[in-house]
Design an enzyme around this catalytic site. Structure first.
Site, PDB file in Angstrom:
ATOM      1  N   TYR A 297      -3.871   3.868   7.523  1.00 39.85           N
ATOM      2  CA  TYR A 297      -5.114   3.099   7.665  1.00 39.85           C
ATOM      3  C   TYR A 297      -6.015   3.788   8.697  1.00 39.85           C
ATOM      4  O   TYR A 297      -6.050   5.013   8.776  1.00 39.85           O
ATOM      5  CB  TYR A 297      -4.826   1.638   8.022  1.00 39.85           C
ATOM      6  CG  TYR A 297      -3.939   0.924   7.037  1.00 39.85           C
ATOM      7  CD1 TYR A 297      -4.175   1.011   5.678  1.00 39.85           C
ATOM      8  CD2 TYR A 297      -2.860   0.157   7.468  1.00 39.85           C
ATOM      9  CE1 TYR A 297      -3.367   0.341   4.763  1.00 39.85           C
ATOM     10  CE2 TYR A 297      -2.047  -0.506   6.554  1.00 39.85           C
ATOM     11  CZ  TYR A 297      -2.304  -0.411   5.212  1.00 39.85           C
ATOM     12  OH  TYR A 297      -1.510  -1.066   4.310  1.00 39.85           O
TER      13      TYR A 297
ATOM     14  N   SER B 289       0.801  -1.235   0.000  1.00 44.37           N
ATOM     15  CA  SER B 289       0.000   0.000   0.000  1.00 44.37           C
ATOM     16  C   SER B 289       0.829   1.279   0.000  1.00 44.37           C
ATOM     17  O   SER B 289       0.282   2.367  -0.205  1.00 44.37           O
ATOM     18  CB  SER B 289      -0.946   0.020   1.206  1.00 44.37           C
ATOM     19  OG  SER B 289      -1.997  -0.899   1.020  1.00 44.37           O
TER      20      SER B 289
ATOM     21  N   TYR C  26      -3.057  -3.625 -10.604  1.00 42.24           N
ATOM     22  CA  TYR C  26      -3.016  -3.277  -9.180  1.00 42.24           C
ATOM     23  C   TYR C  26      -2.163  -4.278  -8.394  1.00 42.24           C
ATOM     24  O   TYR C  26      -1.350  -3.883  -7.543  1.00 42.24           O
ATOM     25  CB  TYR C  26      -4.442  -3.216  -8.614  1.00 42.24           C
ATOM     26  CG  TYR C  26      -4.501  -2.923  -7.135  1.00 42.24           C
ATOM     27  CD1 TYR C  26      -4.158  -1.662  -6.644  1.00 42.24           C
ATOM     28  CD2 TYR C  26      -4.901  -3.899  -6.226  1.00 42.24           C
ATOM     29  CE1 TYR C  26      -4.209  -1.389  -5.286  1.00 42.24           C
ATOM     30  CE2 TYR C  26      -4.959  -3.630  -4.871  1.00 42.24           C
ATOM     31  CZ  TYR C  26      -4.617  -2.370  -4.404  1.00 42.24           C
ATOM     32  OH  TYR C  26      -4.664  -2.113  -3.054  1.00 42.24           O
TER      33      TYR C  26
END
Length: 305
Positions: free
Chosen positions: A241, A61, A189
């Protein structure tokens, strides 16, 4: 600086025992949870590295702010933010709930998986090969590492186990938000998340954001200043997050984490920081890496607030 970093790494090594490596992507189970490393690159191009700084890991991420910058450069703000929101979700990074309950069903922000998948779908190119080539070229340019590439073992593992991401993408497709071919977008992705890096690569990217998109080594503009500002703002509000608020209070540095154990941080006008510690807390952030950044911010007064 190197002595300070060594002391901080040594003091926080104990926290690696309090977390666990990611297991939902089986290939990530192979990481050594005791690893902990850091790299700092400052505005004078001084490079300081201690701990497990030579270890390679997949970016996961941490890639999201970088592809966001590329998508903004490709499409402009208006189009990008017609497809993805700007607000923290308060939910886990892989939550699907708000896509169903919010109308229109656009993802809350580009730092959660649903938003990141939408961002990846907006990368320009006539086919996936060209899109991947452009993406890798951008990552290599920002990291200063021409050898940056995909870990194909992790990529295949992500592709085989990515059913939750697949569910999000098909839901976005059914709502008319995602316009591209779902499987092609997901393939890109998964490759994006499987790019292999070191803490030095992350520190260099963080430095290029700290210098508002200009490579300090040669003065080349890599990212427009306004886009760099947008990316850093998302890193503050959504980058860690659903622990982003707590991190902003305790650390106060624009940062983005990944379940591979990496954290990329950027201190505007001062430095870029890369941290690696694959032992994660329950939110999916490097448990010792967060402590390292907390200590570093306190010792050097790095908070932007």
């Amino acid at each position: 600086m190197k002595e300070l970093l060594q002391k901080i790494i040594d003091e926080n090594k104990k926290y690696t025992k309090k977390g666990n490596v990611a297991t939902y992507i089986p290939e990530l189970k192979k990481a050594n949870r005791d690893d902990l490393g850091i790299c700092i690159i400052d505005m004078d191009n001084n490079i300081y590295q201690v701990g497990s700084y030579e270890k390679k890991f997949t970016i996961q991420s941490v890639s999201k702010p970088i592809t966001l910058a590329l998508a903004l450069m490709d499409n402009g703000k208006e189009k990008v933010f017609s497809k993805v929101g700007m607000e923290p979700s308060g939910d886990p990074f892989n939550s699907i709930m708000k896509l169903e309950t919010t109308k229109p069903s656009i993802p809350y922000n580009p730092m959660i998986n649903a938003g990141a998948i939408m961002i990846t779908s907006m990368i320009k190119g006539k086919n996936n090969d060209e899109k991947l080539e452009r993406m890798l070229k951008f990552f290599r340019k920002l990291s200063g590492n021409e050898n940056l590439d995909i870990n194909y073992d992790v990529y295949m593992c992500e592709k085989q186990t990515g059913d939750r991401n697949r569910a999000m993408a098909y839901l976005l497709k059914s709502e008319g938000i995602l316009e591209e071919n779902v499987e092609e977008v997901l393939d890109l992705y998964f490759k994006q998340c499987s790019i292999e890096v070191t803490v030095k690569d992350l520190a260099r990217i963080g430095l290029n954001l700290a210098s508002h998109g200009v490579d300090i080594r040669n003065g080349e503009r890599l990212i427009e200043s306004d886009i760099s500002r947008i990316v850093k703002t998302f890193m503050v509000t959504c980058g860690m997050y659903d622990a982003s608020g707590q991190f902003a209070i305790n650390v106060g540095i624009p940062s983005k984490s990944g379940v591979g154990g990496g954290i990329m941080a950027t201190v505007p006008n001062e430095m870029g920081i890369g941290v690696f510690g694959p032992s994660l807390d329950k939110k999916g952030n490097s448990i010792a890496g967060v402590k390292v950044l907390e200590n570093l911010s306190e010792k050097l007064n790095l908070s932007i607030f």
